[in-house]
Design a protein around this motif. Structure first.
Motif, short mmCIF file in Angstrom:
data_model
loop_
_atom_site.label_atom_id
_atom_site.label_comp_id
_atom_site.label_asym_id
_atom_site.label_seq_id
_atom_site.Cartn_x
_atom_site.Cartn_y
_atom_site.Cartn_z
N ARG A 61 0.84 -1.19 0.00
CA ARG A 61 0.00 0.00 0.00
C ARG A 61 0.88 1.24 0.00
O ARG A 61 1.74 1.41 0.87
N TYR A 62 0.63 2.13 -0.96
CA TYR A 62 1.44 3.34 -1.07
C TYR A 62 0.87 4.50 -0.24
O TYR A 62 1.59 5.46 0.02
N HIS A 63 -0.39 4.42 0.13
CA HIS A 63 -1.05 5.46 0.95
C HIS A 63 -0.92 6.85 0.29
O HIS A 63 -0.55 7.83 0.94
N ILE A 64 -1.20 6.88 -0.99
CA ILE A 64 -1.18 8.17 -1.68
C ILE A 64 -2.41 9.00 -1.34
O ILE A 64 -2.35 10.23 -1.30
N VAL A 65 -3.52 8.33 -1.08
CA VAL A 65 -4.74 9.01 -0.64
C VAL A 65 -4.89 8.80 0.87
O VAL A 65 -4.44 7.77 1.40
N PRO A 66 -5.50 9.72 1.56
CA PRO A 66 -5.55 9.62 3.03
C PRO A 66 -6.50 8.54 3.56
O PRO A 66 -6.35 8.12 4.70
N PHE A 67 -7.46 8.09 2.75
CA PHE A 67 -8.46 7.16 3.27
C PHE A 67 -7.86 5.79 3.62
O PHE A 67 -8.29 5.13 4.56
N LEU B 44 -4.97 5.29 4.82
CA LEU B 44 -4.08 5.42 5.97
C LEU B 44 -4.83 5.42 7.30
O LEU B 44 -4.25 5.05 8.34
N ILE B 45 -6.10 5.79 7.29
CA ILE B 45 -6.85 5.94 8.55
C ILE B 45 -6.99 4.61 9.30
O ILE B 45 -6.70 4.55 10.51
N LEU C 140 3.43 -0.24 7.84
CA LEU C 140 2.17 0.47 7.66
C LEU C 140 1.27 -0.18 6.61
O LEU C 140 0.25 0.40 6.24
N ASP C 141 1.63 -1.35 6.12
CA ASP C 141 0.68 -2.13 5.33
C ASP C 141 -0.39 -2.75 6.23
O ASP C 141 -1.55 -2.87 5.83
N THR C 142 0.05 -3.15 7.43
CA THR C 142 -0.87 -3.79 8.37
C THR C 142 -1.11 -2.96 9.62
O THR C 142 -2.20 -2.94 10.16
N GLY C 143 -0.07 -2.29 10.12
CA GLY C 143 -0.20 -1.52 11.35
C GLY C 143 0.05 -2.32 12.60
O GLY C 143 -0.02 -1.76 13.71
N ILE C 144 0.38 -3.61 12.48
CA ILE C 144 0.59 -4.45 13.66
C ILE C 144 1.92 -5.19 13.61
O ILE C 144 2.25 -5.94 14.53
N SER C 145 2.71 -5.04 12.56
CA SER C 145 3.99 -5.74 12.42
C SER C 145 5.10 -4.73 12.18
O SER C 145 4.87 -3.53 12.04
N VAL C 146 6.36 -5.25 12.14
CA VAL C 146 7.53 -4.40 11.92
C VAL C 146 8.35 -4.97 10.77
O VAL C 146 8.15 -6.11 10.36
N ARG D 159 6.60 4.79 -10.67
CA ARG D 159 6.67 6.24 -10.43
C ARG D 159 5.89 6.67 -9.21
O ARG D 159 6.25 7.64 -8.54
N LEU D 160 4.82 5.96 -8.91
CA LEU D 160 4.06 6.29 -7.70
C LEU D 160 4.83 5.96 -6.43
O LEU D 160 4.46 6.40 -5.35
N GLY D 161 5.92 5.17 -6.57
CA GLY D 161 6.74 4.90 -5.41
C GLY D 161 7.43 6.13 -4.86
O GLY D 161 7.85 6.16 -3.70
N LEU D 162 7.57 7.16 -5.70
CA LEU D 162 8.14 8.43 -5.24
C LEU D 162 7.15 9.28 -4.45
O LEU D 162 7.52 10.35 -3.96
N PHE D 163 5.90 8.79 -4.35
CA PHE D 163 4.87 9.54 -3.62
C PHE D 163 4.24 8.69 -2.51
O PHE D 163 3.09 8.91 -2.14
N LYS D 164 4.98 7.75 -1.98
CA LYS D 164 4.47 6.96 -0.88
C LYS D 164 4.26 7.83 0.36
O LYS D 164 5.15 8.61 0.73
N GLY D 165 3.09 7.70 0.97
CA GLY D 165 2.78 8.50 2.15
C GLY D 165 2.26 9.89 1.85
O GLY D 165 2.17 10.73 2.77
N PHE D 166 1.93 10.14 0.59
CA PHE D 166 1.42 11.48 0.25
C PHE D 166 0.06 11.74 0.91
O PHE D 166 -0.30 12.90 1.13
N GLY D 167 -0.67 10.68 1.22
CA GLY D 167 -1.95 10.86 1.92
C GLY D 167 -1.79 11.46 3.29
O GLY D 167 -2.67 12.20 3.77
N ALA D 168 -0.66 11.16 3.96
CA ALA D 168 -0.40 11.78 5.26
C ALA D 168 -0.21 13.28 5.13
O ALA D 168 -0.66 14.06 5.99
#
Length: 441
Positions: free
Chosen positions: A94-100, A102-103, A315-321, A344-353
């Protein structure tokens, strides 16, 4: 009636009566005076309202700049932590480009580790920012370089300011990399570090400037290049966007003033207005700079953590490392590898945050501004009403005799006309009785 035999009623009958209608200009004069008084009172209230609005705006504007600093450096910090962890996860699904997306991950992360997971390394980040400001101040005093963007007047001063940024960023780069480790490392898989650890690790990397580091850790001179490029571009973006936004806001204020009062041509914002405009422009410039330089920030952070054996939250799961195991040679190799393996979207990982951060800061700024206006307005209204009541009481105590004389002076014409009417009525009755007396006798 005795004593009225010689009273000439013919003369009194043809004598013009002194009634209220005899003086048509006195009531008009009183009405005119009342209108003038009301107009003066209306103007006075309008001036008081304008002064109160100005004082309210000044008080609110003075509070907005520190509020924006708190929003920019404190409230936005949890989103910065999430964004950096997303950037460093090179094998994420999950790249979390959109904020939804990530919640729910953040909800599981907080549920498993607590709310402190969003505030990792906050004290260290503030400490490094203070060290950066101190280094810039020292270099500015020694080499006579402009430290603030407001002191830039021409291209020469702008060049000196850029040189100051480059030198200070080169010195602080090792401490930035050590600070990033404390910001993103997992609480459940890493040991807690002390405050001085960031300085120890930073000095070790600074002293080993050209020497190869242990493992896959890169030399400092390699990670200095993307740091300086990122810092210079961020500085230029902030200056350009800040000045542009401030100019547009000033033009909007002029448009509003001309819409209300078309005759007003010149508009010079006050000191408090300048603070408000600068606060809004700084927030906008920070958000725009983070969005534009987001890919470069990913490359810089991945080079920082290479070879540090850092374990971050997945941050794919939120419960592992997961551990950071990369083998980049330099910035260009990191860019090419990221695009090849992650797209190319790999350069925008976490943009949703970043989107969540910007939206929350904008809503909180609007909420704080409305709340401050209401609180300061209610307080000033209560203070003004209490002062007006006190002044009225003092005026009533001090000017009671004069007011009484003025009231008597105002009703004297009415008293004169009323007494004359009564006197005329008595004369008429007595005259009728004198006419009837011979008939009765």
């Amino acid at each position: 009636m005795a004593g009225l035999e010689s009273f000439d009623m013919d003369y009194q009958r043809h004598r013009p009566s002194r009634s209220i209608s005899e003086h048509p200009f006195e009531p008009q004069h009183d009405v005119l005076s009342t209108d003038i008084i009301r107009q003066q009172q209306r103007n006075t209230l309008l001036e008081i309202s304008k002064k109160r609005d100005k004082s309210v705006n000044d008080s609110v504007n003075k509070c907005l700049k520190p509020t924006c600093l708190i929003l920019q450096h404190v409230v936005s910090y949890p989103f910065i932590v999430l964004r950096r962890q997303c950037q460093l996860h090179y094998a994420s699904v999950r790249y979390h480009i959109v904020p939804f997306s990530l919640i729910p991950v953040v909800f599981r992360l907080v549920k498993s580790q607590g709310i402190s997971v969003l505030w990792k390394g906050f004290g260290t980040v503030l400490l490094i920012k203070g060290v950066t400001m101190a280094v810039e101040a020292i270099l500015s005093e020694i080499f006579d370089l402009p430290k603030d963007a407001d002191s830039i007047n021409n291209s020469k001063s702008f060049g000196k300011h850029i040189i100051l940024k480059c030198v200070s960023l080169s010195i602080i780069t090792p401490f930035y990399s050590a600070c990033l480790v404390e910001t993103v490392q997992s609480n459940i898989a890493s040991e807690k570090t002390a405050v001085y650890d960031v300085f120890k690790e930073g000095f070790i990397r600074l002293l080993q400037w050209n020497c190869p580091q242990k493992g896959r850790m890169l030399p400092v001179w390699i990670i200095v290049v993307p740091t300086v490029i990122y810092g210079v571009f961020k500085c230029i973006t902030n200056i350009l966007v800040s000045k542009s936004v401030k100019h547009m806001l000033t033009m909007y204020e002029i448009h509003k003033i001309r819409k209300v009062c078309p005759k007003s041509i010149e508009y010079s914002p006050s000191y408090s207005d300048n603070e408000r405009l600068e606060a809004v422009s700084d927030l906008t410039a920070s958000a725009v700079g983070d969005a534009v330089l987001f890919p470069l920030e990913i490359i810089m952070h991945r080079l920082y953590l290479q070879g540090t054996r850092t374990i971050i939250d997945n941050l794919d799961t939120g419960i592992s490392v997961m551990p950071i195991l990369t083998g980049y040679v330099g910035p260009l190799d990191c860019l090419v590898t990221t695009v090849e393996k992650e797209g190319r979207l790999g350069l925008f990982k976490g943009f949703g945050a970043l989107i969540l951060q910007t939206a929350l800061i904008g809503m909180l700024y609007k909420f704080v501004k409305i709340t401050l206006v209401k609180v300061v307005d209610s307080y000033s209204t209560e203070l003004q009403s209490s002062s007006v009541n006190t002044q009225n009481n003092l005026n009533n105590q001090m000017s009671t005799p004069e007011q009484s004389r003025m009231e008597l002076a105002d009703i004297r014409p009415i008293m004169r006309s009323t007494s004359f009417m009564i006197y005329k009525y008595i004369i008429t009755i007595s005259y009728q009785k004198n006419l009837l007396n011979p008939l009765i006798h």
